[in-house]
Design a protein around this motif. Structure first.
Motif, PDB file in Angstrom:
ATOM      1  N   SER A  24      12.883 153.812  62.401  1.00 47.22           N
ATOM      2  CA  SER A  24      13.292 155.109  62.932  1.00 47.22           C
ATOM      3  C   SER A  24      13.117 155.132  64.449  1.00 47.22           C
ATOM      4  O   SER A  24      12.317 154.395  65.013  1.00 47.22           O
ATOM      5  N   ASP A  37      12.204 156.929  68.164  1.00 44.75           N
ATOM      6  CA  ASP A  37      11.177 157.810  68.702  1.00 44.75           C
ATOM      7  C   ASP A  37      11.781 159.139  69.139  1.00 44.75           C
ATOM      8  O   ASP A  37      11.059 160.124  69.302  1.00 44.75           O
ATOM      9  N   SER A  47      14.543 165.602  62.018  1.00 44.98           N
ATOM     10  CA  SER A  47      13.456 165.284  61.099  1.00 44.98           C
ATOM     11  C   SER A  47      12.179 165.859  61.688  1.00 44.98           C
ATOM     12  O   SER A  47      12.015 165.901  62.903  1.00 44.98           O
ATOM     13  N   PRO A  48      11.257 166.289  60.850  1.00 48.73           N
ATOM     14  CA  PRO A  48      10.001 166.805  61.395  1.00 48.73           C
ATOM     15  C   PRO A  48       9.232 165.733  62.174  1.00 48.73           C
ATOM     16  O   PRO A  48       8.446 166.046  63.060  1.00 48.73           O
ATOM     17  N   ASP A  49       9.469 164.452  61.864  1.00 45.56           N
ATOM     18  CA  ASP A  49       8.735 163.361  62.493  1.00 45.56           C
ATOM     19  C   ASP A  49       9.366 162.855  63.787  1.00 45.56           C
ATOM     20  O   ASP A  49       8.687 162.252  64.607  1.00 45.56           O
ATOM     21  N   THR A  50      10.668 163.057  63.960  1.00 43.64           N
ATOM     22  CA  THR A  50      11.380 162.525  65.129  1.00 43.64           C
ATOM     23  C   THR A  50      11.882 163.670  65.992  1.00 43.64           C
ATOM     24  O   THR A  50      12.709 164.456  65.534  1.00 43.64           O
ATOM     25  N   ASN A  64      12.488 169.980  65.323  1.00 41.81           N
ATOM     26  CA  ASN A  64      11.504 169.409  66.248  1.00 41.81           C
ATOM     27  C   ASN A  64      12.182 169.087  67.591  1.00 41.81           C
ATOM     28  O   ASN A  64      12.579 167.954  67.837  1.00 41.81           O
TER      29      ASN A  64
END
Length: 190
Positions: free
Chosen positions: A86, A88, A109-112, A157
């Motif tokens: 994935s 950053d 995405s909540p992570d990216t 995000n």
């Protein structure tokens, strides 16, 4: 890429230019929905409104690494298999040019973290080149730049402040009118 691979030249200057003229004026006036307040809202996804833009972006490409290098282009895919690694940061080309831009929500995405810079340069077919230039600059400087419009009705995000950021990879994502996804993968230079 072929010229570089074949050793025909050491460098290639590649660029994209968009000029607002009679044809684009007709398209904006008759076929699209201009933003009445002059603002692109890339994270609303639907409904969409456009703000005409123009400009030029050029890249000096080489196979050889140098200390002046901004980044490496490690891939460009259209509807290809997803990369297992994935990014950053995802930069989306949501600029109002599609009737429905909800596909861009899938890039969130909540992570990216996600960013969109089309409010800076406008709605235009070569917007991807501007986003790739922004991504290359961020990789070189190891900074992320705040999205210029932070309306966020979907609570994704967003990058909402400019700050130092450890970045190895940025994906620049664009959808076309056939819902085909194009991704240009930029990685930190060596």
């Amino acid at each position: 890429q072929i010229w570089l691979d074949q050793g025909r030249c050491e460098y290639v200057l590649a660029g994209a230019v968009e000029q607002y003229g009679d044809v684009m004026g007709y398209i904006y006036d008759k076929k699209l929905s201009p933003a009445l307040d002059g603002r692109i809202r890339p994270f609303n996804f639907n409904p969409t409104c456009q703000v005409p833009g123009e400009g030029a972006v050029f890249f000096l490409l080489s196979k050889n690494a140098s200390e002046n290098m901004f980044c490496r282009v490690t891939g460009a895919r259209i509807n290809g298999d997803s990369d297992t690694m994935s990014a950053d940061l995802n930069i989306i080309d949501a600029d109002g040019m599609l009737n429905n831009e909800l596909d861009y929500k899938m890039a969130a995405s909540p992570d990216t973290p996600i960013a969109a810079y089309s409010p800076l340069f406008g709605s235009m077919p070569i917007g991807s080149a501007f986003n790739c230039a922004a991504g290359a600059l961020m990789l070189k400087k190891q900074m992320v730049y705040a999205s210029p419009v932070t309306d966020n009705p979907h609570r994704i995000n967003l990058i909402n402040e400019t700050k130092r950021f450890d970045i190895e990879r940025i994906d620049c994502i664009r959808y076309n009118c056939y819902n085909e996804k194009a991704v240009v993968c930029l990685k930190k230079s060596i």
